[in-house]
Design a protein around this motif. Structure first.
Motif, mmCIF file in Angstrom:
data_model
loop_
_atom_site.group_PDB
_atom_site.id
_atom_site.type_symbol
_atom_site.label_atom_id
_atom_site.label_comp_id
_atom_site.label_asym_id
_atom_site.label_seq_id
_atom_site.Cartn_x
_atom_site.Cartn_y
_atom_site.Cartn_z
ATOM 1 N N GLN A 52 0.827 -1.212 0.000
ATOM 2 C CA GLN A 52 0.000 0.000 0.000
ATOM 3 C C GLN A 52 0.861 1.262 0.000
ATOM 4 N N GLN A 53 1.955 1.254 0.769
ATOM 5 C CA GLN A 53 2.858 2.409 0.773
ATOM 6 C C GLN A 53 3.500 2.603 -0.589
ATOM 7 N N ILE A 54 3.859 1.512 -1.252
ATOM 8 C CA ILE A 54 4.470 1.625 -2.579
ATOM 9 C C ILE A 54 3.481 2.227 -3.570
ATOM 10 N N ASP A 55 2.254 1.733 -3.558
ATOM 11 C CA ASP A 55 1.236 2.278 -4.461
ATOM 12 C C ASP A 55 0.995 3.762 -4.187
ATOM 13 N N SER A 56 0.926 4.113 -2.899
ATOM 14 C CA SER A 56 0.714 5.515 -2.539
ATOM 15 C C SER A 56 1.890 6.386 -2.979
ATOM 16 N N LEU A 57 3.117 5.884 -2.791
ATOM 17 C CA LEU A 57 4.289 6.665 -3.173
ATOM 18 C C LEU A 57 4.357 6.856 -4.683
ATOM 19 N N ARG A 58 3.949 5.856 -5.454
ATOM 20 C CA ARG A 58 3.939 6.014 -6.913
ATOM 21 C C ARG A 58 3.002 7.141 -7.336
ATOM 22 N N VAL A 59 1.847 7.209 -6.684
ATOM 23 C CA VAL A 59 0.920 8.315 -6.976
ATOM 24 C C VAL A 59 1.535 9.646 -6.541
ATOM 25 N N SER A 60 2.185 9.655 -5.373
ATOM 26 C CA SER A 60 2.814 10.888 -4.887
ATOM 27 C C SER A 60 3.947 11.334 -5.809
ATOM 28 N N ILE A 61 4.685 10.395 -6.355
ATOM 29 C CA ILE A 61 5.785 10.745 -7.257
ATOM 30 C C ILE A 61 5.242 11.453 -8.491
ATOM 31 N N GLU A 62 4.149 10.948 -9.035
ATOM 32 C CA GLU A 62 3.556 11.623 -10.204
ATOM 33 C C GLU A 62 3.106 13.039 -9.840
ATOM 34 N N TRP A 63 2.493 13.176 -8.677
ATOM 35 C CA TRP A 63 2.064 14.512 -8.239
ATOM 36 C C TRP A 63 3.266 15.429 -8.025
ATOM 37 N N GLN A 64 4.311 14.920 -7.416
ATOM 38 C CA GLN A 64 5.498 15.732 -7.152
ATOM 39 C C GLN A 64 6.172 16.178 -8.453
ATOM 40 N N ILE A 65 6.266 15.272 -9.411
ATOM 41 C CA ILE A 65 6.918 15.619 -10.678
ATOM 42 C C ILE A 65 6.077 16.632 -11.443
ATOM 43 N N ARG A 66 4.773 16.419 -11.501
ATOM 44 C CA ARG A 66 3.905 17.398 -12.184
ATOM 45 C C ARG A 66 4.018 18.774 -11.531
ATOM 46 N N SER A 67 3.992 18.794 -10.208
ATOM 47 C CA SER A 67 4.085 20.068 -9.492
ATOM 48 C C SER A 67 5.432 20.743 -9.745
ATOM 49 N N ALA A 68 6.525 19.947 -9.701
ATOM 50 C CA ALA A 68 7.849 20.524 -9.931
ATOM 51 C C ALA A 68 7.990 21.049 -11.350
ATOM 52 N N MET A 69 7.419 20.347 -12.327
ATOM 53 C CA MET A 69 7.477 20.818 -13.717
ATOM 54 C C MET A 69 6.735 22.139 -13.881
ATOM 55 N N LEU A 70 5.585 22.255 -13.236
ATOM 56 C CA LEU A 70 4.847 23.520 -13.297
ATOM 57 C C LEU A 70 5.647 24.651 -12.660
ATOM 58 N N ASP A 71 6.313 24.354 -11.533
ATOM 59 C CA ASP A 71 7.136 25.375 -10.884
ATOM 60 C C ASP A 71 8.295 25.804 -11.788
ATOM 61 N N VAL A 72 8.910 24.841 -12.466
ATOM 62 C CA VAL A 72 10.021 25.175 -13.367
ATOM 63 C C VAL A 72 9.535 26.070 -14.508
ATOM 64 N N GLN A 73 8.422 25.705 -15.102
ATOM 65 C CA GLN A 73 7.906 26.488 -16.227
ATOM 66 C C GLN A 73 7.500 27.891 -15.791
ATOM 67 N N SER A 74 6.744 27.980 -14.699
ATOM 68 C CA SER A 74 6.264 29.293 -14.267
ATOM 69 C C SER A 74 7.409 30.179 -13.787
ATOM 70 N N SER A 75 8.357 29.614 -13.028
ATOM 71 C CA SER A 75 9.471 30.433 -12.540
ATOM 72 C C SER A 75 10.373 30.888 -13.677
ATOM 73 N N ASN A 76 10.492 30.100 -14.718
ATOM 74 C CA ASN A 76 11.279 30.525 -15.885
ATOM 75 C C ASN A 76 10.619 31.729 -16.558
ATOM 76 N N GLU A 77 9.295 31.683 -16.713
ATOM 77 C CA GLU A 77 8.591 32.831 -17.297
ATOM 78 C C GLU A 77 8.688 34.052 -16.384
ATOM 79 N N LEU A 78 8.655 33.812 -15.071
ATOM 80 C CA LEU A 78 8.782 34.930 -14.138
ATOM 81 C C LEU A 78 10.154 35.585 -14.232
ATOM 82 N N VAL A 79 11.189 34.790 -14.450
ATOM 83 C CA VAL A 79 12.534 35.358 -14.611
ATOM 84 C C VAL A 79 12.581 36.256 -15.841
ATOM 85 N N LYS A 80 12.005 35.811 -16.927
ATOM 86 C CA LYS A 80 12.004 36.620 -18.150
ATOM 87 C C LYS A 80 11.260 37.933 -17.943
#
Length: 472
Positions: free
Chosen positions: A369-397
């Motif tokens: 159950q922890q493994i299944d939960s962590l796999r879902v969390s990893i997808e959420w973390q990566i999506r969130s980090a990608m959004l932060d990278v994209q938005s912060s790059n535009e903010l720098v410009k």
């Protein structure tokens, strides 16, 4: 007692220095060793140059949490050796000397009974002394023990879990040190911007004062310029204080003394990050995330422990024996040996075995159950980090564009004030806008780099590829 001894040694050394002041000073080591293996590094004179790579390398070697994780891995490997030894043959060699004095009469022996055999009782001693010596080699071997085998395989996976925990800690240290170093760089940039604006405010204040002294300016312009100058001086003080505190925190993370002065040799990097497709990032994270791999290894540990519990119903076969010599000292020695085969079968232990099986099964289910939960969390973390990278790059410009526009606005307002077209209010307002724009640029650049490090952490490669993500 130890503290008193150190103090006494210090006083003796001080007295010796007073008596031999003409002798050259002995070099003082930069590392002080205390009881228990604790090592405390002493500050070095002057500023210590520190780059980002050097800071991360020092953090990996001296960060306390990382050191504790490494020692935990060492303990687990020691326990693995202990479990492994249960499956290996055990040899023991021993020797003994024994002196005995036996009172036959006290044991119920009657010398008069020897008369029936034609032996004179008076010639037979009732107290006998015997000195013997023996030497033997013993061996013990588990011939068939399935639970011990599965426990050994489980211990192997436990050692793998400990190693993955060490690697996971390494990634955490890399992220922590990198983030703190980038924060200190942002503080340094804020100081530079604040000082540059302070110099500009000094010029504006002097211009307003000169205009007032020449009779073409108002006292309001002088007061306004002075307030702006003092406000900027406060900003410089606050920025320097934040920089000093963040350097202390950086020293703490990488194991340097708190009072060690450091000079940051790198500058804040800025590089466009090539967008990583989400499926590729997910695949990379599932292969490289140490916390996920650690949970999977723990699941394997629980699975093998469950197999060991099931195998406890099987019989175990063991061998135990020894060979040696035994005899009277100075007399005749003779070989002695024993060989024993043991077969053990559990009979009335079903309740205990079922209970242990339930515990092992529950642990395995919880880990899945922890493994299944962590796999879902990893997808959420990566999506969130990608959004932060994209938005912060535009903010720098956008922040860079705002700095350029605010700089031009300050120049235009200063030119109009010098020409006497307007008072210095637009100049003060434009400088405030420029200060905010520069501060925002520094913050967004820090956020952009920090979000890239977070993305590298979420994909499990920050400890090896942080340079790639930062574009260094």
């Amino acid at each position: 007692m130890w503290a008193a001894g150190v103090l006494c040694c210090g006083l003796v050394a001080f007295a010796g220095a007073q008596e031999k002041a003409d002798l050259p000073q002995a070099p003082v080591p930069n590392v002080a060793k205390f009881p228990g293996g604790v090592v405390v590094e002493r500050p070095t004179p002057g500023a210590f140059p520190l780059g980002l790579d050097d800071a991360i390398a020092r953090g990996e070697k001296h960060n306390l949490q990382q050191l504790l994780v490494i020692q935990n891995e060492r303990m687990v490997r020691g326990e693995l050796l202990t479990v492994e030894n249960n499956l290996l043959p055990s040899f023991t060699a021993k020797g003994a000397l024994e002196a005995q004095q036996v009172d036959l009469a006290a044991l119920g022996f009657k010398p008069s009974s020897l008369a029936a055999f034609g032996i004179n009782p008076a010639t037979f001693p009732t107290i006998v002394k015997v000195n013997t010596a023996q030497a033997q080699i013993s061996m013990n071997q588990q011939l068939f023990n399935v639970p011990a085998y599965y426990l050994y395989r489980s211990a192997q996976q436990a050692a793998n879990v400990a190693h993955l925990s060490t690697l996971n800690g390494l990634g955490a240290v890399t992220l922590s040190v990198g983030t703190q170093y980038l924060l200190a760089l942002a503080d340094a940039a804020q100081i530079e911007n604040a000082k540059a604006l302070e110099k500009a405010d000094e010029v504006a204040y002097q211009q307003a004062k000169d205009s007032h002294d020449a009779g073409v300016g108002t006292n309001l312009d002088v007061l306004r310029a002075r307030v702006q100058l003092q406000t900027q001086q406060q900003a410089v003080i606050n920025s320097e204080n934040a920089f000093a505190k963040d350097k202390i925190q950086l020293n703490r993370i990488i194991g340097l003394p708190a009072d060690q002065e450091i000079t940051l040799t790198d500058t804040a990097p800025y590089a466009e990050f090539a967008e990583l497709p989400l499926p590729d990032a997910m695949r990379l994270a599932f292969q490289r995330r140490k916390d996920l791999l650690s949970l999977e290894a723990q699941l394997e540990v629980a699975t093998r422990a469950r197999r060991a519990v099931r195998a406890e119903r099987l019989p175990t076969v063991a061998f135990d024996g020894y060979y040696g010599v035994l005899g009277e000292i100075g007399g005749l020695y003779h070989g002695v040996f024993a060989a024993t085969g043991k077969v053990s079968v559990p009979v009335f232990q079903e309740g205990q075995l079922r209970g242990e099986s339930e515990v092992a099964t529950a642990q395995a289910i919880a880990l899945r159950q922890q493994i299944d939960s962590l796999r879902v969390s990893i997808e959420w973390q990566i999506r969130s980090a990608m959004l932060d990278v994209q938005s912060s790059n535009e903010l720098v410009k956008v922040a860079r564009s705002n700095v350029d526009l605010a700089t031009q606005e300050v120049q235009d307002a200063s030119d109009r004030f010098k020409a006497g077209v307007e008072d210095n209010l637009p100049v003060v307002q434009a400088q405030a806008v420029l200060a905010q724009a520069q501060s925002r640029l520094v913050q967004t650049l820090y956020q952009y780099n920090q979000s890239k490090l977070t993305l590298a952490r979420n994909t499990g490669v920050v400890e090896t590829q942080y340079k790639v993500y930062l574009g260094r």
